[in-house]
Design a protein around this motif. Structure first.
Motif, PDB file in Angstrom:
ATOM      1  N   ILE A 111       0.832  -1.203   0.000  1.00  0.00           N
ATOM      2  CA  ILE A 111       0.000   0.000   0.000  1.00  0.00           C
ATOM      3  C   ILE A 111       0.868   1.256   0.000  1.00  0.00           C
ATOM      4  CG2 ILE A 111      -1.617   1.348   1.423  1.00  0.00           C
ATOM      5  CD1 ILE A 111      -2.871  -1.460   2.143  1.00  0.00           C
ATOM      6  N   GLU A 112       1.931   1.269   0.795  1.00  0.00           N
ATOM      7  CA  GLU A 112       2.851   2.416   0.819  1.00  0.00           C
ATOM      8  C   GLU A 112       3.499   2.622  -0.550  1.00  0.00           C
ATOM      9  OE1 GLU A 112       5.404   1.226   4.041  1.00  0.00           O
ATOM     10  OE2 GLU A 112       4.207   2.297   5.525  1.00  0.00           O
ATOM     11  N   LEU A 143      -5.026   1.201   5.422  1.00  0.00           N
ATOM     12  CA  LEU A 143      -5.218   2.332   4.512  1.00  0.00           C
ATOM     13  C   LEU A 143      -5.300   3.680   5.212  1.00  0.00           C
ATOM     14  CD1 LEU A 143      -7.917   0.821   2.135  1.00  0.00           C
ATOM     15  CD2 LEU A 143      -5.491   1.151   1.641  1.00  0.00           C
ATOM     16  N   GLU A 144      -5.668   3.697   6.496  1.00  0.00           N
ATOM     17  CA  GLU A 144      -6.044   4.946   7.156  1.00  0.00           C
ATOM     18  C   GLU A 144      -4.966   6.027   7.167  1.00  0.00           C
ATOM     19  OE1 GLU A 144      -5.448   3.450  11.779  1.00  0.00           O
ATOM     20  OE2 GLU A 144      -7.458   3.624  10.953  1.00  0.00           O
ATOM     21  N   ARG A 170     -13.308   1.592  -1.044  1.00  0.00           N
ATOM     22  CA  ARG A 170     -12.904   2.693  -1.927  1.00  0.00           C
ATOM     23  C   ARG A 170     -12.392   3.817  -1.043  1.00  0.00           C
ATOM     24  NH1 ARG A 170     -15.337   7.358  -3.817  1.00  0.00           N
ATOM     25  NH2 ARG A 170     -17.371   6.698  -3.012  1.00  0.00           N
ATOM     26  N   GLY A 171     -11.146   4.213  -1.294  1.00  0.00           N
ATOM     27  CA  GLY A 171     -10.550   5.289  -0.521  1.00  0.00           C
ATOM     28  C   GLY A 171     -10.007   6.375  -1.423  1.00  0.00           C
ATOM     29  N   ARG A 172      -9.906   7.573  -0.892  1.00  0.00           N
ATOM     30  CA  ARG A 172      -9.354   8.724  -1.615  1.00  0.00           C
ATOM     31  C   ARG A 172      -8.038   9.088  -0.950  1.00  0.00           C
ATOM     32  NH1 ARG A 172     -11.251  11.379  -5.554  1.00  0.00           N
ATOM     33  NH2 ARG A 172     -13.378  10.661  -5.179  1.00  0.00           N
ATOM     34  N   LYS A 173      -6.993   9.239  -1.764  1.00  0.00           N
ATOM     35  CA  LYS A 173      -5.666   9.537  -1.217  1.00  0.00           C
ATOM     36  C   LYS A 173      -5.666  10.904  -0.553  1.00  0.00           C
ATOM     37  CE  LYS A 173      -0.784   9.707  -2.215  1.00  0.00           C
ATOM     38  NZ  LYS A 173       0.234   9.731  -3.250  1.00  0.00           N
ATOM     39  N   GLU A 176      -9.084  -5.198   8.807  1.00  0.00           N
ATOM     40  CA  GLU A 176      -7.620  -5.085   8.779  1.00  0.00           C
ATOM     41  C   GLU A 176      -7.156  -4.223   7.614  1.00  0.00           C
ATOM     42  OE1 GLU A 176      -5.747  -8.919   8.829  1.00  0.00           O
ATOM     43  OE2 GLU A 176      -6.449  -9.368  10.853  1.00  0.00           O
ATOM     44  N   ASN A 177      -7.765  -4.416   6.453  1.00  0.00           N
ATOM     45  CA  ASN A 177      -7.362  -3.637   5.283  1.00  0.00           C
ATOM     46  C   ASN A 177      -7.697  -2.157   5.449  1.00  0.00           C
ATOM     47  OD1 ASN A 177      -6.246  -5.877   4.059  1.00  0.00           O
ATOM     48  ND2 ASN A 177      -8.076  -6.349   2.871  1.00  0.00           N
TER      49      ASN A 177
END
Length: 164
Positions: free
Chosen positions: A79-80, A141-142, A160-163, A136-137
């Motif tokens: 993710i990083e 992401l947080e 679905r996440g926004r950077k 966990e996922n």
């Protein structure tokens, strides 16, 4: 083989340059080509990430990718790494299986595409040590993403996440 799971992707809208991480069984490509006249989808696995440019992608997809990794620290590293390539305000879409330790997954997935067409594939994860789930996922992401949407279909989760 285990059960058949229907995954409704009929309302998925991917925008801009798309970075597809892992093996997406042709689903992400088919969603993209149905939505956009001209598509730009780059596929990455560990061997070809030298072609990527930082901050170039509007959207990143991970389709049944995180649950294949041994533990959360390896997932966090991915993710990083991926986050470097997504523009600020860009979106990350994750579809994956909820899997507990000792679970053996061998399911048929039927994805309903925006066109109404179906894409079928078999998803296996026979490693009894791996544990992966939506909670966990989300925690992984947080630091990088604001979670905007989550869904659960039987054993499959969507995030679905926004950077940030």
């Amino acid at each position: 083989m285990g059960k058949t799971i229907v995954l409704n992707l009929s309302d998925v809208k991917l925008k801009g340059n798309i970075l597809d991480v892992g093996e997406s069984f042709g689903v992400i490509y088919n969603i993209s080509k149905e939505i956009m006249e001209e598509i730009s989808v780059d596929y990455v696995n560990g061997d070809n990430n030298d072609i990527l440019k930082e901050g170039e992608y509007d959207t990143c997809t991970m389709f049944f990718c995180l649950s294949r990794m041994w533990n959360s620290s390896i997932r966090l590293k991915l993710i990083e790494e991926v986050s470097k390539y997504i523009k600020a305000g860009g979106e990350l879409f994750i579809w994956d299986i909820n899997k507990e330790v000792r679970d053996m997954i061998n399911n048929k997935i039927v994805a309903v595409l925006p066109s109404g067409n179906l894409k079928e594939f078999e998803f296996k994860n026979l490693n009894p040590i791996i544990k992966s789930n939506m909670e966990e996922n989300e925690k992984l992401l947080e630091k990088y993403y604001k979670i905007e949407e989550t869904k659960l279909w039987e054993d499959i989760h969507f995030i679905r996440g926004r950077k940030i």
